[in-house]
Design a protein around this motif. Structure first.
Motif, PDB file in Angstrom:
ATOM      1  N   GLY A  14       0.833  -1.207   0.000  1.00 17.45           N
ATOM      2  CA  GLY A  14       0.000   0.000   0.000  1.00 17.45           C
ATOM      3  C   GLY A  14       0.859   1.246   0.000  1.00 17.45           C
ATOM      4  O   GLY A  14       2.027   1.235   0.366  1.00 17.45           O
ATOM      5  N   ASP A  15       0.334   2.335  -0.459  1.00 18.66           N
ATOM      6  CA  ASP A  15       0.994   3.645  -0.486  1.00 18.66           C
ATOM      7  C   ASP A  15       2.275   3.641  -1.305  1.00 18.66           C
ATOM      8  O   ASP A  15       3.221   4.362  -1.002  1.00 18.66           O
ATOM      9  CB  ASP A  15       1.293   4.140   0.937  1.00 18.66           C
ATOM     10  CG  ASP A  15       0.038   4.327   1.772  1.00 18.66           C
ATOM     11  OD1 ASP A  15      -1.006   4.693   1.172  1.00 18.66           O
ATOM     12  OD2 ASP A  15       0.097   4.099   2.979  1.00 18.66           O
ATOM     13  N   GLY A  16       2.378   2.743  -2.341  1.00 15.41           N
ATOM     14  CA  GLY A  16       3.541   2.727  -3.208  1.00 15.41           C
ATOM     15  C   GLY A  16       4.787   2.133  -2.596  1.00 15.41           C
ATOM     16  O   GLY A  16       5.878   2.321  -3.100  1.00 15.41           O
ATOM     17  N   VAL A  17       4.663   1.436  -1.480  1.00 11.83           N
ATOM     18  CA  VAL A  17       5.806   0.814  -0.831  1.00 11.83           C
ATOM     19  C   VAL A  17       6.102  -0.515  -1.521  1.00 11.83           C
ATOM     20  O   VAL A  17       5.204  -1.297  -1.816  1.00 11.83           O
ATOM     21  CB  VAL A  17       5.530   0.572   0.674  1.00 11.83           C
ATOM     22  CG1 VAL A  17       6.670  -0.178   1.328  1.00 11.83           C
ATOM     23  CG2 VAL A  17       5.276   1.892   1.361  1.00 11.83           C
TER      24      VAL A  17
END
Length: 176
Positions: A14-17
């Motif tokens: 999530g969140d580009g991690v």
């Protein structure tokens, strides 16, 4: 532990991690055996011992005719290189590092050279390199007696035995 490149998995979190995970390959290090010996020799055997650097798994040994080289699989199966049963074999669980001593081997021929091969498989399934201890059983009294008789007979046949020696000894007096 750190995995190798083929065990790494990348995925998006999530969140580009970016998430990286890898499989732990576990124990891949084989035990190392040293100081292999067969001590406390008798006319019919001796006591095998070897030192290991890992404290788990099973240690195996086989006694085979001098010069025989069984594979690791054959050592674990208690066999000579021909697949025939070893002259003696044992295995025992390992619960600590250091010297591992087996029960005495008996029933071997006296004054005979043998090889004792050892192998350690740890609980992860890693096999050590097989190591060998050369040993020779002790000379039995009857063997020594026969060797003396054979030596005298051989010297007699060559003309260097007791009869030849006796003829060169001057008799100058008889002690009563």
């Amino acid at each position: 532990g750190g995995g190798s490149a083929e065990n790494v998995t990348a995925g998006a979190g999530g969140d580009g991690v970016i998430l990286l995970t890898w499989d732990d390959p576990g124990d891949t290090t084989a035990p190392v055996l040293t100081s292999q010996t067969v001590g406390t020799l008798t006319t019919g055997g001796g006591t095998p011992a070897v030192t290991t650097d890992e404290g788990n798994g099973t240690i195996y040994h086989v006694v085979v005719p001098n010069g025989d080289t069984p594979s690791g699989t054959q050592i674990k199966a208690g066999q000579q290189s021909s697949g025939a049963a070893a002259l003696a074999n044992q295995n025992q669980a390992v619960s600590g590092t250091g010297v591992q001593t087996f029960s005495a081997v008996t029933g071997l021929a006296s004054n005979t050279a043998y090889d004792c091969w050892f192998l350690h498989r740890d609980t992860a399934g890693n096999d050590s390199t097989a190591v060998k201890a050369d040993f020779t059983t002790l000379f039995a009294f009857n063997d020594a007696r026969q060797a003396i008789i054979d030596g005298i007979d051989s010297a007699q046949a060559e003309g260097t035995g007791w009869d030849a020696l006796r003829s060169t000894i001057p008799v100058t007096a008889v002690v009563r």
